[in-house]
Design a protein around this motif. Structure first.
Motif, PDB file in Angstrom:
ATOM      1  N   ALA A  53       0.842  -1.200   0.000  1.00 25.60           N
ATOM      2  CA  ALA A  53       0.000   0.000   0.000  1.00 25.60           C
ATOM      3  C   ALA A  53       0.875   1.246   0.000  1.00 25.60           C
ATOM      4  O   ALA A  53       2.052   1.208   0.371  1.00 25.60           O
ATOM      5  CB  ALA A  53      -0.923  -0.003   1.217  1.00 25.60           C
TER       6      ALA A  53
ATOM      7  N   VAL B  87      -3.337  -0.709  -2.291  1.00 27.71           N
ATOM      8  CA  VAL B  87      -4.175   0.471  -2.497  1.00 27.71           C
ATOM      9  C   VAL B  87      -3.399   1.745  -2.166  1.00 27.71           C
ATOM     10  O   VAL B  87      -2.642   1.801  -1.195  1.00 27.71           O
ATOM     11  CB  VAL B  87      -5.464   0.375  -1.664  1.00 27.71           C
TER      12      VAL B  87
ATOM     13  N   MET C 130      -5.708  -9.750  -0.666  1.00 28.23           N
ATOM     14  CA  MET C 130      -6.675  -8.681  -0.438  1.00 28.23           C
ATOM     15  C   MET C 130      -7.896  -9.211   0.303  1.00 28.23           C
ATOM     16  O   MET C 130      -8.415  -8.578   1.233  1.00 28.23           O
ATOM     17  CB  MET C 130      -7.077  -8.044  -1.765  1.00 28.23           C
TER      18      MET C 130
ATOM     19  N   ARG D  59     -12.477   4.100   1.901  1.00 30.01           N
ATOM     20  CA  ARG D  59     -13.199   3.888   0.648  1.00 30.01           C
ATOM     21  C   ARG D  59     -13.452   5.225  -0.034  1.00 30.01           C
ATOM     22  O   ARG D  59     -13.150   6.279   0.525  1.00 30.01           O
ATOM     23  CB  ARG D  59     -14.540   3.179   0.879  1.00 30.01           C
TER      24      ARG D  59
ATOM     25  N   VAL E 196      -4.587   1.960  -7.479  1.00 31.05           N
ATOM     26  CA  VAL E 196      -3.639   0.910  -7.100  1.00 31.05           C
ATOM     27  C   VAL E 196      -2.218   1.462  -7.195  1.00 31.05           C
ATOM     28  O   VAL E 196      -1.907   2.282  -8.069  1.00 31.05           O
ATOM     29  CB  VAL E 196      -3.812  -0.313  -8.027  1.00 31.05           C
TER      30      VAL E 196
ATOM     31  N   VAL F 165      -5.033  -7.185 -10.038  1.00 29.93           N
ATOM     32  CA  VAL F 165      -5.207  -6.376  -8.829  1.00 29.93           C
ATOM     33  C   VAL F 165      -6.063  -5.151  -9.130  1.00 29.93           C
ATOM     34  O   VAL F 165      -6.921  -4.759  -8.321  1.00 29.93           O
ATOM     35  CB  VAL F 165      -3.838  -5.984  -8.252  1.00 29.93           C
ATOM     36  N   ARG F 166      -5.875  -4.546 -10.297  1.00 29.83           N
ATOM     37  CA  ARG F 166      -6.702  -3.389 -10.681  1.00 29.83           C
ATOM     38  C   ARG F 166      -8.171  -3.791 -10.797  1.00 29.83           C
ATOM     39  O   ARG F 166      -9.068  -3.048 -10.380  1.00 29.83           O
ATOM     40  CB  ARG F 166      -6.206  -2.803 -11.995  1.00 29.83           C
TER      41      ARG F 166
ATOM     42  N   TYR G 151      -9.502  -4.082  -7.352  1.00 30.43           N
ATOM     43  CA  TYR G 151      -9.724  -2.742  -6.800  1.00 30.43           C
ATOM     44  C   TYR G 151     -11.054  -2.160  -7.294  1.00 30.43           C
ATOM     45  O   TYR G 151     -11.823  -1.579  -6.516  1.00 30.43           O
ATOM     46  CB  TYR G 151      -8.571  -1.827  -7.191  1.00 30.43           C
ATOM     47  N   LYS G 152     -11.329  -2.334  -8.575  1.00 28.02           N
ATOM     48  CA  LYS G 152     -12.569  -1.787  -9.131  1.00 28.02           C
ATOM     49  C   LYS G 152     -13.794  -2.448  -8.510  1.00 28.02           C
ATOM     50  O   LYS G 152     -14.827  -1.790  -8.301  1.00 28.02           O
ATOM     51  CB  LYS G 152     -12.569  -1.951 -10.646  1.00 28.02           C
TER      52      LYS G 152
ATOM     53  N   TYR H  32     -14.019  -0.730  -5.021  1.00 30.07           N
ATOM     54  CA  TYR H  32     -14.162   0.722  -4.924  1.00 30.07           C
ATOM     55  C   TYR H  32     -15.011   1.371  -6.016  1.00 30.07           C
ATOM     56  O   TYR H  32     -15.431   2.519  -5.855  1.00 30.07           O
ATOM     57  CB  TYR H  32     -12.770   1.366  -4.945  1.00 30.07           C
TER      58      TYR H  32
ATOM     59  N   ALA I  79      -9.354   6.617  -1.157  1.00 34.78           N
ATOM     60  CA  ALA I  79      -8.601   5.751  -2.064  1.00 34.78           C
ATOM     61  C   ALA I  79      -8.485   6.392  -3.436  1.00 34.78           C
ATOM     62  O   ALA I  79      -9.432   6.996  -3.944  1.00 34.78           O
ATOM     63  CB  ALA I  79      -9.284   4.394  -2.175  1.00 34.78           C
TER      64      ALA I  79
END
Length: 262
Positions: A165, A181, A249, A262, A193, A211-212, A215-216, A219, A190
């Motif tokens: 992070a 993140v 994660m 968030r 990434v 990972v992206r 993340y989507k 978030y 946030a």
């Protein structure tokens, strides 16, 4: 014999490897153990029940192993453990733990801790982290491997920061930050990434893309956190190269106790 400056005060009960160097006017307490190749600069105080590993470098004016800044502390022999190959710059303060937690504050290996940083009681810091000047951890904070805290970042007690992070400059952090993140602001929010960090550490494009996507889901999808966690399980199958990273994660989300940024 360790190389000790004549003006330094080293308690005869301290355990110093023969290759340790201690600079002018430094003070080493009786319950301190220091491993091979570690250099303690001038005007450093190392006290308490403190164990320090190999090849560390402590710059001048740091206070290492002092009692916790916790009014509940009542003189219990709590500990500080520092690993190997850490660089600790000027005016850093690392405190021992409390019996209200595990009783130990820990710093792993290969960390770069810049000037004026504070590790409060019971903090658990992994390896290969970077703390820029004036990064501050309150008590009981956990920081994962390869995390980066920018200058003047402040972390509330009991918060967790996941591996890889990135915490931006002047960020006020009061909730947990999942692995990979990037967060910044006051209050923190946030912002994607930590792609640049992942590239530098050799993550492949499929790993980064996976990972992206994770993340989507957390978030940007509009899902509740519980729904996003369920979707992450499916995302592991859709992104096999990143399955372990998405799993990290998921594990983190399952242990987040203060809610996530968030």
């Amino acid at each position: 014999m360790a190389t000790i400056h004549p003006s330094a005060i080293v308690d005869p009960r301290a355990q110093l490897d023969s290759s340790v160097e201690v600079g002018a006017f430094s003070i080493i307490g009786p319950h301190v153990s220091i491993g091979a190749g570690t250099v303690v600069g001038p005007h450093v105080v190392i006290e308490g029940h403190t164990t320090i590993g190999k090849d560390n470098k402590f710059f001048q004016f740091s206070s290492i192993g002092a009692p916790p800044q916790d009014k509940k502390w009542d003189g219990e022999p709590t500990r500080l453990e520092v690993g190997d190959r850490n660089t600790v710059r000027e005016f850093c303060t690392f405190n021992t733990g409390t019996v209200q937690d595990e009783g130990v504050t820990r710093l792993g290996n290969d960390n770069w801790i810049s000037a004026y940083c504070h590790l409060a009681h019971d903090c658990q810091v992994g390896s290969n982290t970077i703390f820029s000047n004036n990064a501050q951890l309150a008590g009981h904070v956990e920081v994962g491997d390869w995390a980066i805290l920018s200058g003047f970042a402040g972390v509330h007690q009991f918060c967790k920061i996941g591996a890889h992070a990135f915490i931006g400059m002047y960020t006020s952090l009061t909730q947990d930050v999942p692995p990979f993140v990037l967060v910044s602001g006051n209050p923190a929010s946030a912002h994607g990434v930590n792609i640049e960090g992942m590239k530098r550490r050799g993550f492949t494009r499929p790993q980064i893309d996976g990972v992206r996507a994770a993340y989507k889901l957390i978030y940007r999808s509009g899902m509740t956190l519980e729904a996003a966690k369920a979707a992450l399980v499916d995302q592991q199958h859709e992104s096999p190269d990143a399955a372990a990273d998405i799993g990290a994660m998921l594990t983190f989300l399952g242990s987040a106790s203060r809610g996530i940024v968030r």
